[in-house]
Scaffold this motif. Structure first.
Motif, PDB file in Angstrom:
ATOM      1  N   THR A   2       0.829  -1.203   0.000  1.00 32.40           N
ATOM      2  CA  THR A   2       0.000   0.000   0.000  1.00 32.40           C
ATOM      3  C   THR A   2       0.869   1.261   0.000  1.00 32.40           C
ATOM      4  OG1 THR A   2      -1.769   1.177   1.151  1.00 32.40           O
ATOM      5  CG2 THR A   2      -0.136   0.094   2.523  1.00 32.40           C
ATOM      6  N   ASP A   3       0.401   2.301  -0.649  1.00 31.49           N
ATOM      7  CA  ASP A   3       1.151   3.560  -0.699  1.00 31.49           C
ATOM      8  C   ASP A   3       0.465   4.663   0.108  1.00 31.49           C
ATOM      9  OD1 ASP A   3       3.163   2.604  -2.416  1.00 31.49           O
ATOM     10  OD2 ASP A   3       1.854   2.871  -4.160  1.00 31.49           O
ATOM     11  N   LYS A   4      -0.709   4.359   0.634  1.00 32.91           N
ATOM     12  CA  LYS A   4      -1.478   5.371   1.362  1.00 32.91           C
ATOM     13  C   LYS A   4      -0.964   5.517   2.789  1.00 32.91           C
ATOM     14  CE  LYS A   4      -6.190   6.745   2.542  1.00 32.91           C
ATOM     15  NZ  LYS A   4      -7.622   6.377   2.486  1.00 32.91           N
ATOM     16  N   LYS A   5      -0.599   6.737   3.169  1.00 32.33           N
ATOM     17  CA  LYS A   5      -0.074   6.999   4.504  1.00 32.33           C
ATOM     18  C   LYS A   5      -1.204   6.899   5.529  1.00 32.33           C
ATOM     19  CE  LYS A   5       2.412  10.491   7.217  1.00 32.33           C
ATOM     20  NZ  LYS A   5       1.471  10.462   8.360  1.00 32.33           N
ATOM     21  N   PRO A   6      -1.070   6.004   6.529  1.00 32.77           N
ATOM     22  CA  PRO A   6      -2.132   5.874   7.530  1.00 32.77           C
ATOM     23  C   PRO A   6      -2.018   6.947   8.615  1.00 32.77           C
ATOM     24  CG  PRO A   6      -0.373   4.312   7.987  1.00 32.77           C
ATOM     25  CD  PRO A   6      -0.001   5.019   6.706  1.00 32.77           C
ATOM     26  N   ASP A   7      -3.154   7.365   9.150  1.00 26.08           N
ATOM     27  CA  ASP A   7      -3.176   8.336  10.246  1.00 26.08           C
ATOM     28  C   ASP A   7      -3.197   7.557  11.563  1.00 26.08           C
ATOM     29  OD1 ASP A   7      -3.456  10.513  11.887  1.00 26.08           O
ATOM     30  OD2 ASP A   7      -5.612  10.767  11.495  1.00 26.08           O
ATOM     31  N   VAL A   8      -2.000   7.238  12.089  1.00 25.26           N
ATOM     32  CA  VAL A   8      -1.895   6.376  13.269  1.00 25.26           C
ATOM     33  C   VAL A   8      -0.846   6.915  14.240  1.00 25.26           C
ATOM     34  CG1 VAL A   8      -2.639   4.271  12.091  1.00 25.26           C
ATOM     35  CG2 VAL A   8      -0.219   4.913  12.048  1.00 25.26           C
ATOM     36  N   ASP A   9      -0.898   6.385  15.469  1.00 18.58           N
ATOM     37  CA  ASP A   9       0.095   6.748  16.491  1.00 18.58           C
ATOM     38  C   ASP A   9       1.342   5.880  16.406  1.00 18.58           C
ATOM     39  OD1 ASP A   9      -1.466   8.758  18.074  1.00 18.58           O
ATOM     40  OD2 ASP A   9      -2.819   7.053  18.291  1.00 18.58           O
ATOM     41  N   GLY A  10       1.208   4.697  15.837  1.00 17.74           N
ATOM     42  CA  GLY A  10       2.348   3.796  15.741  1.00 17.74           C
ATOM     43  C   GLY A  10       2.053   2.645  14.799  1.00 17.74           C
ATOM     44  N   ILE A  11       3.103   1.896  14.454  1.00 19.33           N
ATOM     45  CA  ILE A  11       2.994   0.797  13.497  1.00 19.33           C
ATOM     46  C   ILE A  11       3.619  -0.458  14.080  1.00 19.33           C
ATOM     47  CG2 ILE A  11       3.799  -0.068  11.256  1.00 19.33           C
ATOM     48  CD1 ILE A  11       3.717   2.827  10.248  1.00 19.33           C
ATOM     49  N   ILE A  12       2.942  -1.592  13.914  1.00 19.53           N
ATOM     50  CA  ILE A  12       3.522  -2.898  14.200  1.00 19.53           C
ATOM     51  C   ILE A  12       3.688  -3.605  12.860  1.00 19.53           C
ATOM     52  CG2 ILE A  12       3.158  -5.156  15.272  1.00 19.53           C
ATOM     53  CD1 ILE A  12       1.675  -3.742  17.521  1.00 19.53           C
ATOM     54  N   ALA A  13       4.938  -3.847  12.478  1.00 17.57           N
ATOM     55  CA  ALA A  13       5.251  -4.438  11.177  1.00 17.57           C
ATOM     56  C   ALA A  13       5.610  -5.909  11.375  1.00 17.57           C
ATOM     57  CB  ALA A  13       6.407  -3.689  10.525  1.00 17.57           C
ATOM     58  N   ILE A  14       4.800  -6.808  10.821  1.00 18.04           N
ATOM     59  CA  ILE A  14       4.975  -8.247  11.020  1.00 18.04           C
ATOM     60  C   ILE A  14       5.623  -8.870   9.795  1.00 18.04           C
ATOM     61  CG2 ILE A  14       3.801 -10.422  11.485  1.00 18.04           C
ATOM     62  CD1 ILE A  14       1.545  -8.840  12.782  1.00 18.04           C
ATOM     63  N   GLY A  15       6.832  -9.411   9.967  1.00 14.47           N
ATOM     64  CA  GLY A  15       7.541 -10.073   8.884  1.00 14.47           C
ATOM     65  C   GLY A  15       8.846  -9.387   8.543  1.00 14.47           C
ATOM     66  N   LYS A  16       9.335  -9.642   7.330  1.00 14.52           N
ATOM     67  CA  LYS A  16      10.618  -9.080   6.894  1.00 14.52           C
ATOM     68  C   LYS A  16      10.380  -7.948   5.899  1.00 14.52           C
ATOM     69  CE  LYS A  16      12.018 -13.326   8.351  1.00 14.52           C
ATOM     70  NZ  LYS A  16      11.119 -14.408   8.789  1.00 14.52           N
ATOM     71  N   PHE A  17      11.104  -6.866   6.097  1.00 10.75           N
ATOM     72  CA  PHE A  17      10.928  -5.697   5.240  1.00 10.75           C
ATOM     73  C   PHE A  17      12.293  -5.226   4.733  1.00 10.75           C
ATOM     74  CE2 PHE A  17       7.273  -5.984   7.925  1.00 10.75           C
ATOM     75  CZ  PHE A  17       6.210  -5.549   7.144  1.00 10.75           C
ATOM     76  N   SER A  18      12.341  -4.837   3.487  1.00  5.33           N
ATOM     77  CA  SER A  18      13.585  -4.349   2.891  1.00  5.33           C
ATOM     78  C   SER A  18      13.945  -2.989   3.483  1.00  5.33           C
ATOM     79  CB  SER A  18      13.429  -4.221   1.373  1.00  5.33           C
ATOM     80  OG  SER A  18      12.507  -3.187   1.062  1.00  5.33           O
ATOM     81  N   ALA A  19      15.161  -2.537   3.216  1.00  3.25           N
ATOM     82  CA  ALA A  19      15.608  -1.236   3.717  1.00  3.25           C
ATOM     83  C   ALA A  19      14.706  -0.128   3.183  1.00  3.25           C
ATOM     84  CB  ALA A  19      17.056  -0.989   3.303  1.00  3.25           C
ATOM     85  N   ARG A  20      14.283  -0.234   1.924  1.00  2.78           N
ATOM     86  CA  ARG A  20      13.394   0.775   1.342  1.00  2.78           C
ATOM     87  C   ARG A  20      12.041   0.769   2.045  1.00  2.78           C
ATOM     88  NH1 ARG A  20       9.227   0.752  -1.767  1.00  2.78           N
ATOM     89  NH2 ARG A  20       9.368  -1.495  -2.153  1.00  2.78           N
ATOM     90  N   GLN A  21      11.526  -0.422   2.313  1.00  5.33           N
ATOM     91  CA  GLN A  21      10.235  -0.531   2.997  1.00  5.33           C
ATOM     92  C   GLN A  21      10.312  -0.008   4.430  1.00  5.33           C
ATOM     93  OE1 GLN A  21       9.849  -4.721   2.287  1.00  5.33           O
ATOM     94  NE2 GLN A  21       8.326  -4.440   0.681  1.00  5.33           N
TER      95      GLN A  21
END
Length: 325
Positions: free
Chosen positions: A102-121
């Motif tokens: 997704t490219d849409k910026k969420p309006d949130v207080d924080g993010i929990i990212a589950i899994g592996k993400f590249s440096a760009r991500q």
């Protein structure tokens, strides 16, 4: 500063009665005179009722490495997500689910990212929110919180147990993964630990190692390759990077009439629900996935509500579960 105890002594009633009257408990049965004496005592003593500070209602984004379909095929990440959502719901926090493309910026207080993400991500996530907690990403940004499994200790426990049982020829069926939209192959930390430990023991043999994906079909293919290539030199034990690979490997051994565990022992990883129901029941490593999700929420709370500045990494232990395989 006056207390409920002071009021109780002045009005000549119990502390519990004072508390219930001042908190307008509808179930209490005391006379109007008693209630009035409590209110009078409170006024004379200058009592002020302290209201509990209302907890901030956080809005959290859960960002998935997998697609919805991929998550259904891998209960490991599914159970981590359930742990996150359970904790968020217990704390009455709002949350949204997003997928990494997704490219849409969420309006949130924080993010929990589950899994592996590249440096760009990772850079993209940190643009969306300054408060990010990565779950199951051993290469998480040093400035972000993370929750990971102690893969090295888990691998050491498996190999040590097999060696105690007299095995020196131990193979591995490893899984490989890639970042979304990338051809870069991620090294499995279990495979890295396996190679390091076996080399230290002088037992490493590259021909005993096979790589594929974290699926049942891949486990089947890898074990068939091992049977065909190694023949009588087939190791007496195999460590599989997850339970799906282990189940596929067991099917291949059964199709070739190779007895488990008499001829080949199999150990999986994750202790998924299928592990105890296959035949023979699968020995595996239990990963506390729900606790991983809960820990991520706790870390996020510390960052947002307590304004912790220093990044924290939580490393959770595992448990070797020995069954029939």
């Amino acid at each position: 500063m006056a207390t409920i105890k002071d009021i109780a002594e002045k009005a000549k009633v119990s502390i519990a009665t004072v508390s219930r009257v001042l908190n307008s408990d509808p179930t209490i049965s005391v006379g109007a005179d008693t209630k009035q004496s409590i209110f009078d005592a409170a006024q004379q003593l200058g009592y002020t009722k302290h209201k509990r500070k209302k907890q901030k209602q956080l809005r959290i984004a859960i960002v998935h490495w997998y697609t919805e379909q991929e998550e259904l095929n891998d209960l490991y990440y599914y159970s981590i997500r359930l742990g996150v959502e359970k904790k968020l719901e217990q704390n009455n926090y709002a949350y949204i689910r997003l997928f990494q493309n997704t490219d849409k910026k969420p309006d949130v207080d924080g993010i929990i990212a589950i899994g592996k993400f590249s440096a760009r991500q990772k850079r993209q996530l940190e643009k969306w929110s300054s408060t990010v907690c990565f779950v199951d990403d051993v290469h998480a940004s040093p400035s972000s919180d993370s929750v990971v499994v102690d893969f090295h200790q888990a691998t050491s426990d498996i190999l040590t147990r097999l060696m105690q049982q007299g095995h020196s020829k131990i193979g591995m069926l490893a899984g490989e993964e890639m970042f979304f939209g990338s051809s870069e192959v991620l090294e499995d930390p279990r495979f890295r630990s396996y190679c390091s430990i076996m080399k230290d023991k002088g037992l490493y043999n590259a021909s005993y190692c096979f790589k594929g994906t974290f699926t049942v079909d891949s486990g089947y293919v890898m074990m068939e390759q091992a049977i065909r290539i190694l023949g009588d030199d087939l190791p007496a034990a195999f460590f599989c990077a997850n339970d799906s690979i282990a189940v596929g490997a067991m099917r291949a051994l059964n199709d070739h009439d190779i007895n488990i565990p008499e001829r080949v022992r199999i150990i999986g990883f994750n202790d998924s629900s299928v592990a105890k129901y296959v035949s023979p029941a699968l020995s595996t490593v239990k990963v506390y996935t729900e606790m991983m999700g809960e820990s991520a929420v706790t870390l996020l709370e510390e960052r947002i509500l307590q304004q912790r500045i220093i990044a924290k990494k939580v490393i959770l232990a595992t448990q070797l579960v020995e069954r029939e395989s």
